[in-house]
Design a protein around this motif. Structure first.
Motif, short mmCIF file in Angstrom:
data_model
loop_
_atom_site.label_atom_id
_atom_site.label_comp_id
_atom_site.label_asym_id
_atom_site.label_seq_id
_atom_site.Cartn_x
_atom_site.Cartn_y
_atom_site.Cartn_z
N UNK A 46 -4.82 13.24 7.46
CA UNK A 46 -5.19 13.13 8.87
C UNK A 46 -4.09 13.85 9.65
N UNK A 47 -4.49 14.58 10.71
CA UNK A 47 -3.44 15.29 11.42
C UNK A 47 -2.60 14.31 12.23
N UNK A 48 -1.30 14.59 12.31
CA UNK A 48 -0.39 13.68 12.99
C UNK A 48 -0.76 13.41 14.45
N UNK A 84 -0.29 6.41 7.79
CA UNK A 84 -0.08 6.74 6.37
C UNK A 84 -0.99 7.87 5.90
N UNK A 85 -2.18 7.94 6.46
CA UNK A 85 -3.04 9.08 6.14
C UNK A 85 -2.37 10.37 6.62
N UNK A 86 -1.71 10.29 7.77
CA UNK A 86 -1.01 11.46 8.28
C UNK A 86 0.15 11.82 7.35
N UNK A 87 0.88 10.80 6.91
CA UNK A 87 1.99 11.04 5.97
C UNK A 87 1.48 11.68 4.70
N UNK A 144 0.67 9.45 -1.71
CA UNK A 144 1.47 10.02 -0.64
C UNK A 144 1.98 11.41 -0.99
N UNK A 145 2.18 11.63 -2.26
CA UNK A 145 2.99 12.79 -2.60
C UNK A 145 2.29 13.94 -3.28
N UNK A 170 0.84 -1.21 0.00
CA UNK A 170 0.00 0.00 0.00
C UNK A 170 0.87 1.26 0.00
N UNK A 171 2.03 1.18 0.63
CA UNK A 171 2.93 2.35 0.62
C UNK A 171 3.50 2.55 -0.78
#
Ligand SMILES: *[C@@H]1O[C@H](CO)[C@@H](O)[C@H](O)[C@H]1NC(C)=O
Ligand SMILES: *[C@@H]1O[C@H](CO)[C@@H](O)[C@H](O)[C@H]1NC(C)=O
Ligand SMILES: *[C@@H]1O[C@H](CO)[C@@H](O)[C@H](O)[C@H]1NC(C)=O
Ligand SMILES: [Zn+2]
Length: 974
Positions: free
Chosen positions: A680-682, A673-676, A550-551, A426-427
C-alpha cells in the motif's frame, strides 16, 4: 524433520511475553547469590559446574535427548534436605515406581548437576519378578541422561522401585532448586530456596523422567530449619523433628494428583502470608516477604474471582484443596503455574496503589490470570511434548484475558488483547525468521527457545479466531469435553481438534465438510499468515490470499529460503505468491457502511487453502465502504482497493465512532504495515492516521503509537525528524489536552491508561507543557522523602525520565539513591529505566558499566533492562553498541546460563539500525564473534534481517514519507 528450529527468532522476550513487559525488576538491589557465602561453597560449586549450562554444548548431530518409552514412572517419593544457611548442598533421595512397558536392560532418566551415590542405587521388584542388580552407571552431560545398566532384563508388565541417593546443590541460576537472598527492613540478609522447573529443570533437583508426557504422583518431603516454612504443591500433612539434628524438621506433603515434573514446586523461606476465604473448596494464600505483605491485597482479592469464573467456564472445579501464590525476590519468569503453588516475580504479584501504575496493575492481573488458566491448560491436561507448548501457553494467555476481563469488566481487556497480542505478533510473524507455533524440538536448548512471542501471542490469537468461527458456546463445549476426556493425561493438538470438530458439527457452527484440524493445521504447522486483498466490482468483491511478508518476495536468510541480502528496495507486491501454493483456511467476516454490524463475528464465508479466489456478493455498491475481518477476529491483514481505502478514511474523518474501535485499530495497523511491506502506498496509509486528532479511545491509539514508534526509530537521526515530530504532536496534543497531565485517582482505569501514553509521548516529543510539568514535579520529588507521594505512579516513568534527561549528576544520583531504598518492585523498575534517560555521556557510560558489574546494585536479571534503557536513548545508542562490540565476551560470561538476556541486548542495541554502515558493523560483529554468540545466534540473524529491511525501507520510502509530511505541514500552517 527438524529444520524449523533453525529459523527461530530469539529477538523475543522469552517468557516475559506473558506480561508484555520486556524486563521486570525484582525487589533486591543486591545482586543476590552471585557470590558463594560459605567456605566450602566455591569448591563444592566447582564440582558441579562442569556440567552446567554455562558451557553446555550446542545440541548437535542426531543424538536425541528424549527418554526411551520402555519405562513409565507412576509415583515418586522425593526427599530433600537443602542446607540453605550452610554450604548450599542438598542431601536427596528418590524412589520412583516404574512400570515396564517393553523389556529392557537399562533405566534411563534425566539428571543434571547431581552427584549420584552409586552404591545406593537399586531396583526393588514389586511383584516378585526375578531380582536385577545394577552393573554399571553412566552419565551423558550433553543429553542430560543418566543410565543404569542392569544385569538382567526387566520384564514387560512388572513394576519396580528405583532408589537412588544423591547430592545436589542450591545454584544461583534461577533454575532447578535455587537459592535467593533478600534484605529485610533492618538490612538483615535472609536466604531462601525456591524451584523453577519448567521446562526442563526438575532434573536439577532430583533425577526424574523429566518430560511432560510422563505423569506420576509425587510425595514430597522437605527438611527445613524451624525458623522457616516449607510449601509445596499439596498441603502439609506432618512435621517431624529430625533425630540428632537440632532445629530441623521433616515436612511431609500429601500425595499429588497425577502430574508432570515441570509443575512440581517447593519453596523454603521465612515469608508471611495473607489468606482468602473466598473460594469454596480451596484455601488460598499469597506469600511474600513480610515487609511487602501490604502489597499482596490486590492479588488476594482478584484471584478468587478469576478462578471461580474459569471453573464455571470449563465446568470443571479446581481440583486441589489449597492454592498458594508466592512472590520471589529473584525469579526467572514473570510467573510459573506449579500446580497449587504458583510463583512470581514480585512485580507480577505485588501491587502498591501509591507507587505502582495502572499498567503494572494490569500486567499483574494478566500474569496472575494466565497462571490460573494454566491450572486447566497445562496442569490438568498437559501438552504431550514441548512441540505443542502453544497448546498450554496460547490457552493460558487467551483464557487468562477472558478470566481477568470477568474480574475487571470496565477495563476493556478483550479490546486491549488486539493491540497487546495480535498487532505485535503480526509484525514478528511476517519476518523470514519466524517459525510455526507447532515446532519440533528435542534438546533443552531448543525447548527454551520456543518460549517466545510466537508460541504465546500467535497461539492466543488463533485460539481467539477459533472461538469466533466456532461461536463461544461451541468453543466452550468442545473445551470442556477435551479437558474432561484427557484430564490427568497429556494431549496433542490433534486431540483438541477432535473435540472442537465434534462440538462444531453437533452445533452446526462448523460446516460439515470442514474439520477444525483441516482449518487449524494451516495456522499451526507453518509460520506466517495471509493478507487478503479485496477487489470490488459493483456489488461483488473478489478476495485473494497471499502470504504477507515484510521483507520482499518470500525468502529467508536461513533454512529453506534465502533472504536477498543485496535487495535495496522492497519490490512492490512483497507478499509471496510464486513459491507457495498452499495457503490458509481463512474465516471471512465482513460488514458495510449501509448496514454496519460489528457484532457478527461468526464466519460468513470460508476461504479455502487452495488459494482460489473467493467471491462475496450482495454488498452495497462501490460508493460505500466495506470492512473485512470484523473485530479483527481472524489472524490476517486486509488490503482494499484505493477507492475503498479513501472511503474508510473519509468515514474515520467524519465520524469514526461508526466503526468498532478494534476495527479502527486494525485499519491503522494494517495500513501502516501494508505500507511497510510495499503493498500500500505510504501516503494512503499516513492519510488514514490523520483522523487520530479526533480519536480518544485507548486501543486505536495504542496500535497507532506502536506503529509510530517504528517511524520515529527510523526518522530520529534523519533530517526529516522535525516534520514527523510536528505531525505526531498535532495528533497527540488533543489527546493530551483531553486527559490532562494531572492524574485523578477517581478516573476510570482506561482514562488513566490513556494519560500514561499521552503524557509519555507528549514529553518524548518535547511538548513544552508536558516537559515543564514533569520538570517541576521532578524537582519536588528530589526534595521529598521516600514515602511521600509527589505525583501519580501513572506519570512516574515520564516524570523521572524527563527530570533525569534535562538534569545532570545531582538529579541522577538522587534518583539512584531512591532506587536503592524503594521497597516496591514496580517503582524500582520505573526508576531503573528512567536512569537511562540522562544526556550525560559519562553517566550513561558508568551506568552501563554498573549493569554488568556484580554487586553494583543492579541485579544480574535487570542488566538487560538497564542496557535497553541506555540503547533506547538517542545519546546512548552508540555507547551501548560500542560497549557490546568491545565487551561481548565479558557479557557472554556475565550472563553465563543460556538466558534470554543475550538476545535481548542484541535486540535493544540494534532496534533502530537503518544505515548500510550499521549493517556492515553488525555483519562484522557476527563474523568476529562467530562461535561465541551463545544463545544470541538467532537474535543476531534477526537483527541483521531487520536492519537490512530498515535500510531498504529508508531507501524506498523516506522521501515519499517526507513529502507527505511537508504537504501536511503546509496545509496546517497555510
Ligand atoms: C557413578 O555414576 C555416575 C553417573 O551418575 C557415573 O558417571 C560414574 O562413572 C559412576 N561411578 C562409578 C565409580 O561407577
Ligand atoms: C534461620 O536460622 C538459621 C540458623 O540459626 C540462620 O542462619 C538463618 O539466618 C535463619 N533464617 C532466617 C530466614 O531467619
Ligand atoms: C491427603 O489426601 C487424601 C486424598 O485426597 C485425603 O483423603 C486426605 O484427607 C489428605 N490428608 C490430609 C492430612 O490432608
Ligand atoms: Zn504460561
Amino acid at each position: 524433520m527438524k529444520i524449523s528450529i533453525m529459523k527461530l527468532i530469539l529477538l523475543i522476550l522469552m517468557v516475559t511475553a506473558a506480561s508484555g513487559e520486556p524486563d521486570l525488576l525484582s525487589e533486591q538491589a543486591e545482586a543476590s547469590g552471585v557470590e558463594i557465602v560459605t567456605e566450602i561453597g566455591p569448591i563444592f560449586q566447582k564440582e558441579f559446574e562442569t556440567a552446567t549450562t554455562c558451557d553446555r554444548p550446542q545440541h548437535q548431530g542426531n543424538a536425541s535427548a528424549r527418554l526411551p518409552t520402555v519405562l513409565t514412572p507412576s509415583h515418586y517419593v522425593v526427599r530433600l534436605q537443602p542446607f540453605i544457611n550452610g554450604n548450599l548442598s542438598i542431601h536427596g533421595s528418590v524412589d520412583i515406581t516404574i512400570n515396564v512397558v517393553e523389556a529392557t536392560r537399562r533405566v534411563v532418566i534425566n539428571m543434571i548437576d547431581i552427584i549420584t551415590k552409586n552404591e545406593t542405587v537399586q531396583l526393588v521388584s514389586l511383584n516378585s519378578s526375578a531380582p536385577v542388580s545394577v552393573m554399571q552407571q553412566t552419565y551423558d552431560p550433553k543429553l542430560q541422561l543418566y543410565t543404569a545398566v542392569l544385569d538382567g532384563e526387566l520384564t514387560v508388565g512388572s513394576s519396580y522401585i528405583f532408589h537412588m541417593e544423591f547430592q545436589g546443590y542450591l545454584n544461583d541460576k534461577l533454575v532447578g532448586f535455587y537459592r535467593s537472598m533478600y534484605r529485610d527492613a533492618q538490612g538483615t540478609e535472609k536466604w531462601l530456596a525456591a524451584t523453577q522447573f519448567s521446562p526442563t529443570d526438575a532434573r536439577r533437583a532430583f533425577p526424574c523422567f523429566d518430560e511432560p508426557g510422563f505423569k506420576a504422583t509425587f510425595d514430597i518431603q522437605l527438611a527445613r530449619q524451624t525458623n522457616m516454612t516449607a510449601i509445596s504443591n499439596m498441603p502439609l500433612i506432618s512435621s517431624e523433628p529430625i533425630d540428632g539434628e537440632d532445629g530441623w524438621v521433616w515436612d511431609t506433603f500429601n500425595t499429588t494428583l497425577p502430574m508432570s515434573t515441570y509443575i512440581v514446586g517447593f519453596l523454603i523461606c521465612d515469608f508471611g502470608s495473607v489468606t482468602s476465604n473466598e473460594l469454596n473448596h480451596t484455601v488460598y494464600k499469597v506469600w511474600t516477604r513480610k515487609d511487602a505483605l501490604n502489597q499482596a491485597t490486590y492479588a488476594r482479592d482478584v484471584a478468587p474471582d478469576i478462578l471461580t469464573y474459569l471453573e464455571d467456564y470449563f465446568n470443571i472445579p479446581f481440583p486441589l484443596p489449597k492454592l498458594d501464590m508466592a512472590a520471589l525476590p529473584d525469579f526467572k519468569f514473570n510467573g510459573m503455574e506449579n500446580w497449587g503453588l504458583i510463583m512470581y516475580r514480585e512485580i507480577a504479584l505485588l501491587y502498591d496503589p501509591q507507587f505502582s501504575s495502572v499498567a503494572s496493575q494490569q500486567n499483574l492481573g494478566y500474569v496472575l490470570a494466565h497462571e490460573i488458566a494454566h491450572q486447566w491448560f497445562g496442569n490438568l491436561v498437559t501438552p504431550h511434548w514441548w512441540s505443542d507448548l502453544w497448546l498450554k501457553e496460547g490457552f493460558a494467555s487467551y483464557m487468562g484475558y477472558i478470566g481477568f476481563n470477568y474480574a475487571e469488566p470496565t477495563w476493556g481487556l478483550l479490546d486491549q488483547f488486539v493491540m497487546d497480542y495480535i498487532h505485535p505478533v503480526l509484525v514478528l510473524d511476517s519476518l523470514h525468521s519466524s517459525h510455526p507455533i507447532s515446532v519440533e524440538v528435542d534438546h533443552p536448548d531448543e525447548i527454551s527457545e520456543i518460549f517466545d512471542v510466537i508460541s504465546y501471542r500467535k497461539g492466543a490469537s488463533i485460539i481467539r479466531m477459533m472461538q469466533h468461527f466456532l461461536t463461544e458456546s461451541t468453543y466452550k463445549k468442545g473445551l470442556t469435553n477435551y479437558l474432561n476426556a484427557l484430564k490427568f493425561d497429556s494431549a496433542k493438538q490433534d486431540d483438541l481438534w477432535h473435540y472442537l470438530t465434534e462440538a462444531g458439527h453437533e452445533d452446526g457452527s462448523l460446516p460439515s465438510e470442514l474439520t477444525v484440524k483441516l482449518v487449524m493445521d494451516t495456522w499451526t504447522l507453518k509460520e506466517g499468515y495471509p493478507v487478503i486483498s479485496v477487489m470490488r466490482q459493483n456489488t461483488k468483491a473478489t478476495l485473494e490470499q497471499e502470504w504477507f511478508r515484510l521483507g520482499g518476495a518470500g525468502n529467508s536468510s536461513r533454512g529453506r529460503a534465502k533472504f536477498a541480502s543485496d535487495t535495496t528496495k522492497p519490490s512492490s507486491g512483497t507478499a509471496n505468491s510464486s513459491s507457495e501454493t498452499v495457503g490458509w483456511w481463512v474465516p471471512i467476516t465482513y460488514t458495510s457502511q449501509s448496514n454496519p454490524n460489528f457484532n457478527r463475528t461468526h464466519t460468513q464465508q470460508w476461504m479455502s487453502d487452495d488459494r482460489k479466489s473467493l467471491q462475496i456478493t450482495g454488498l452495497p455498491n462501490m460508493t460505500q465502504w466495506i470492512i473485512i475481518n470484523v473485530q479483527e477476529t481472524g489472524y490476517y491483514r486486509v488490503n482494499y482497493d484505493s477507492a475503498t481505502w479513501k472511503m474508510l478514511h473519509e468515514q474515520l474523518k467524519s465520524n469514526h465512532s461508526v466503526i468498532h474501535l478494534i476495527n479502527r485499530a486494525q485499519l491503522l495497523d494494517d495500513a501502516l504495515n501494508l505500507a511497510r511491506g510495499g503493498l500500500l502506498d505510504y501516503p494512503t496509509a499516513l492519510t488514514i492516521t490523520a483522523y487520530l486528532e479526533k480519536e480518544y479511545d485507548f486501543v486505536p491509539w495504542s496500535s497507532a503509537l506502536m506503529n509510530f514508534d517504528y517511524l520515529k526509530d527510523m526518522f530520529e537521526r534523519a533530517g526529516g525528524y522535525g516534520l514527523l515530530k510536528n505531525y505526531l504532536l498535532s495528533l497527540i496534543v488533543p489527546l493530551y489536552d483531553s486527559v490532562g497531565f494531572d492524574d485523578n485517582v477517581h478516573d476510570p482505569h482506561l482514562t488513566k491508561y490513556k494519560r500514561v501514553i499521552a503524557v509519555k509521548w507528549a514529553c518524548k516529543l518535547g511538548y513544552a507543557p508536558c516537559v515543564n510539568s514533569s520538570a517541576a514535579l521532578f524537582e519536588q520529588w528530589m526534595q521529598s522523602s521516600n514515602n511521600e507521594s509527589i505525583f501519580s505512579p501513572n506519570v512516574q516513568r515520564t516524570v523521572l525520565c524527563t527530570g533525569i534527561s534535562i538534569g545532570g549528576e545531582k538529579e541522577w544520583n538522587a534518583a539512584w539513591s531512591r532506587y536503592t531504598q524503594s521497597n516496591v518492585g514496580s517503582e524500582k523498575s520505573d526508576i531503573l529505566s528512567a536512569l537511562g534517560c540522562t544526556k550525560e555521556v559519562w553517566i550513561l557510560s558508568r551506568y552501563l558499566e554498573w549493569a554488568f558489574t556484580p554487586n553494583s546494585g543492579i541485579r544480574k536479571q535487570d542488566a538487560s533492562q538497564v542496557f535497553g534503557a541506555i540503547a533506547d536513548n538517542t545519546v546512548g545508542r552508540d555507547l551501548a553498541w560500542n560497549y557490546l562490540q568491545d565487551r561481548w565476551i565479558q557479557i557472554l560470561e556475565y550472563f553465563s546460563s543460556g538466558s534470554g538476556h543475550l538476545s535481548k541486548v542484541i535486540k535493544y542495541a540494534t532496534a533502530t539500525f537503518n544505515t548500510p554502515l550499521l549493517v556492515k558493523e553488525l555483519e562484522k560483529f557476527q563474523s568476529d564473534y562467530e562461535g561465541h554468540l551463545g544463545s544470541a545466534v538467532r537474535a543476531l540473524d534477526q537483527a541483521l534481517e531487520s536492519a537490512k529491511l530498515n535500510v531498504a525501507s529508508m531507501d524506498a520510502y523516506y522521501d515519499i514519507i517526507l513529502q507527505w509530511l511537508e504537504n501536511k505541514d503546509q496545509s496546517h500552517s497555510g
